[in-house]
Design an enzyme around this catalytic site. Structure first.
Site, mmCIF file in Angstrom:
data_model
loop_
_atom_site.group_PDB
_atom_site.id
_atom_site.type_symbol
_atom_site.label_atom_id
_atom_site.label_comp_id
_atom_site.label_asym_id
_atom_site.label_seq_id
_atom_site.Cartn_x
_atom_site.Cartn_y
_atom_site.Cartn_z
ATOM 1 C CB THR A 1 12.012 -71.126 -15.135
ATOM 2 O OG1 THR A 1 10.929 -70.653 -16.161
ATOM 3 C CG2 THR A 1 11.412 -71.411 -13.816
ATOM 4 N N GLY B 1 12.836 -74.707 -17.947
ATOM 5 C CA GLY B 1 12.582 -75.651 -19.155
ATOM 6 C C GLY B 1 11.207 -75.697 -19.513
ATOM 7 N NE ARG C 1 1.903 -70.489 -12.498
ATOM 8 C CZ ARG C 1 2.632 -70.595 -13.511
ATOM 9 N NH1 ARG C 1 3.705 -70.127 -13.377
ATOM 10 N NH2 ARG C 1 2.209 -70.957 -14.609
ATOM 11 C CG ASP D 1 2.610 -71.156 -18.188
ATOM 12 O OD1 ASP D 1 3.107 -71.542 -19.068
ATOM 13 O OD2 ASP D 1 3.434 -70.638 -17.230
HETATM 14 O O1 DON Z 1 5.282 -72.420 -14.935
HETATM 15 C C1 DON Z 1 5.658 -72.881 -16.018
HETATM 16 O O2 DON Z 1 5.429 -74.079 -16.186
HETATM 17 C C2 DON Z 1 6.269 -72.035 -17.082
HETATM 18 N N1 DON Z 1 5.959 -70.447 -16.933
HETATM 19 C C3 DON Z 1 7.755 -72.034 -16.750
HETATM 20 C C4 DON Z 1 8.372 -71.372 -17.913
HETATM 21 C C5 DON Z 1 9.789 -71.831 -18.150
HETATM 22 O O3 DON Z 1 10.198 -72.833 -17.477
HETATM 23 C C6 DON Z 1 10.643 -71.104 -19.210
HETATM 24 N N2 DON Z 1 11.800 -71.744 -19.389
HETATM 25 N N3 DON Z 1 12.004 -72.500 -20.422
#
Ligand code: DON
Length: 576
Positions: free
Chosen positions: A388, A480, A109, A430
């Site tokens: 993603t 998602g 991450r 996030d």
């Molecule tokens: O890590 C996460 O939860 C987000 N950055 C994921 C982003 C994501 O899935 C974008 N697609 N919708």
């Protein structure tokens, strides 16, 4: 038709004020189709969002590589062929089941730069500033993908193939070019405005100042050079030296805070997975800084108390219970979750069967529980896109990898680090800018998820592996945003409780509730009568959002089945 819609949307965006346009371009296009295609093999299998990348992974398996080798090669290839989500400039998680060994995860991450502060995304009045958190250069976190993939290869690869050998197909694709068709064509067209703000990005993705015509070849020579450096020098080719210098220079010029010291200091981390059981199965998934594994297991623990099989797949009664479990888990996510290296997260409680039983007692099997009665009221926006990407791998020895990776939004910040071909993430969004203030996916959080130096923003990415008697049964995960966790849950329920075929478990129309907002999202393919029955139980229904594409592998007595989720165009599974 889809093309016409995409073009219409880009015309609408062109006429919109900049902020609105930026927001709207992040609504990810997906096919809207609810369909999945399955490939059956006898040995290894790779399923990912881009068929060519899957074939590259399968070829690695055929050369004697293991599941980790194949996942690494596929992930590097996706950075070239699916630049909206595959990446070098983002981060992600890898869950590994080792046949006959202890499972592990790799946390790659992104981290907050050293100059991050808890209030960095507040405006002068102390309110959360979403534009700053999503679209300013302060949104760029320290990328983790290169470190994570290299660590995976070094510690858990077969040892038969060098990192350079796994990166080589990606170098070739970046140098020779990939055809701009399907998903790539659509998403570049949609992101034209955001990419076009940055000359370094326009140089790569907008030849002549415009998104490439359908069928054009996208060559990424700078990215090929960067990949070549990583092949030659390992992670140092990215985190130190000219590539790192160029990344830091681009971020600085754009007004961000990430430095070369942040890059040099980045470390991927090996962590034990979170583990749970569901009926006769064992679940392995990602611990914090992902919320995914914790809440997947929490929801499964709650649902274990019901006979979902008897209620039937897709019935209002079964869907209602699933939705009520989602609300409770997502409310806990908002309250408790953050980077467990920096804050206390009550993992033992959240993962326990007793706690799940206590939560279950608050579920009325016939009536929706208002969100406000679960935890005190908080504001929140709607859900997210599909930006993603997830890949699943199983090898002939039964090792399995679930890997989810992201730049956060499509094409991340839209900013390419000049001269590197590397798109930078906007994952700092996030974090919770402020307790109760929603991120782009409508998710709210507490101080546990406030920005801080070196901290990892909370994620929903949920790479997951389901075992029975210690053997891989199912590997899945999804994009998602907030809908990742609920998507993974429903793929697992489809197999375990409803005995759906692998393709049907992936294709089955999905529901999503994240507690806040108090709205139940239904994919369009949910029959209207079901929607009405759910509304009659007290749910506030919204129809239309497509949940993320879950490229899944299922091990069946008939063989290893790779399922490409057609919610994403261009997905493919490839057998060894
Ligand atoms: O890590 C996460 O939860 C987000 N950055 C994921 C982003 C994501 O899935 C974008 N697609 N919708």
């Amino acid at each position: 038709m889809r093309l016409v819609l995409a073009l219409l949307l880009s015309l609408v965006l062109a006429a919109s004020p900049p902020a609105a346009a930026q927001q709207a371009t992040d609504v990810s296009p997906s096919t809207g189709e609810i369909d999945a295609s399955a490939v059956t093999g006898r040995h290894g299998m790779v399923a990912s969002q881009e068929a060519q990348a899957s074939r590259i992974g399968a070829a690695v398996l055929a050369r004697g590589g293991n599941a980790v080798d194949a996942a690494v090669a596929t992930a590097f290839a996706l950075a070239v062929t699916l630049p909206r989500a595959g990446n070098l400039g983002g981060g992600g998680f890898l869950v590994l089941h080792r046949a006959g060994g202890e499972p592990v995860t790799i946390d790659f991450r992104e981290t907050a730069p050293a100059a991050a502060t808890p209030n960095m995304f507040l405006d002068a009045a102390g309110n959360a500033d979403p534009l700053k958190a999503r679209f300013s250069a302060s949104a760029i976190a320290v990328p983790g993908s290169v470190a994570g993939l290299a660590l995976a290869h070094e510690k858990y690869g077969s040892g038969k193939l060098s990192l350079a050998a796994l990166i080589e197909p990606a170098v070739r694709l970046a140098r020779d070019g990939v055809p701009v068709t399907g998903d790539l064509f659509e998403t570049l067209t949609l992101a034209e405005r955001r990419l076009g703000q940055w000359p370094s990005s326009a140089k790569v993705f907008l030849p002549g100042g415009k998104a490439p015509a359908e069928g054009a070849l996208l060559k990424q020579p700078d990215l090929a050079d960067t990949l070549g450096r990583i092949a030659a020098e390992g992670p140092n080719g990215f985190y130190r030296g000219p590539v790192a210098d160029k990344i830091a220079a681009t971020v600085k010029a754009a007004g961000g805070i990430l430095t070369i010291a942040d890059l040099a200091g980045y470390r991927a981390v090996v962590r034990p997975p979170v583990r749970g059981t569901y009926r006769d199965y064992e679940i392995l998934s990602m611990p914090p800084p992902s919320s995914g594994g914790v809440h997947l297991i929490e929801m499964l623990n709650i649902l274990e108390g019901y006979d979902l099989t008897a209620l039937g797949a897709g019935t209002p009664a079964a869907l209602h219970l699933v939705v009520e479990a989602m609300k409770l888990a997502y409310a806990d996510r908002a309250a408790f979750l953050g980077d467990a290296d920096q804050v206390d997260v009550p993992l033992g409680k959240l993962l326990s069967k007793d706690y799940a039983a206590e939560l279950r007692r608050g579920i009325d099997p016939a009536k929706a529980r208002p969100a406000a009665t679960i935890r005190p009221d908080s504001p929140a926006l709607g859900g997210g896109g599909a930006n993603t990407t997830h890949l699943s791998v199983v090898d002939r020895d039964g090792n399995a990898v679930a890997l989810t990776t992201s730049l956060n939004f499509n094409y991340g910040m839209g900013l390419v680090a000049d001269g590197t071909g590397v798109l930078l993430n906007n994952t700092m969004d996030d974090f919770s800018a402020k307790p109760g203030a929603p991120n782009a996916f409508g998710l709210i959080g507490s101080a546990a998820n406030a920005p801080a130096p070196g901290k990892r923003p909370l994620s929903s990415m949920t790479p997951a592996i389901v075992l029975k008697d210690g053997k891989t049964k199912l590997v899945t995960g999804a994009p998602g945003g907030s809908r990742i966790i609920s998507t993974v849950l429903q793929v697992i329920l489809g197999r375990v409780d409803f005995d759906l075929s692998p393709a049907a478990a992936v294709a089955a129309p999905r529901v999503h509730h994240q507690w806040r907002p108090d709205v139940l999202l239904l994919e369009r393919a949910i029959p209207p009568a079901t929607a009405q029955a759910l509304a009659a139980m007290g749910h506030t229904i919204e129809v239309g959002a497509t949940s993320g594409s879950a490229h899944t592998i299922v091990v069946t007595p008939e063989g290893v089945v790779g399922v490409a989720d057609r919610r994403a165009r261009g997905a493919g599974a490839a057998a060894e």
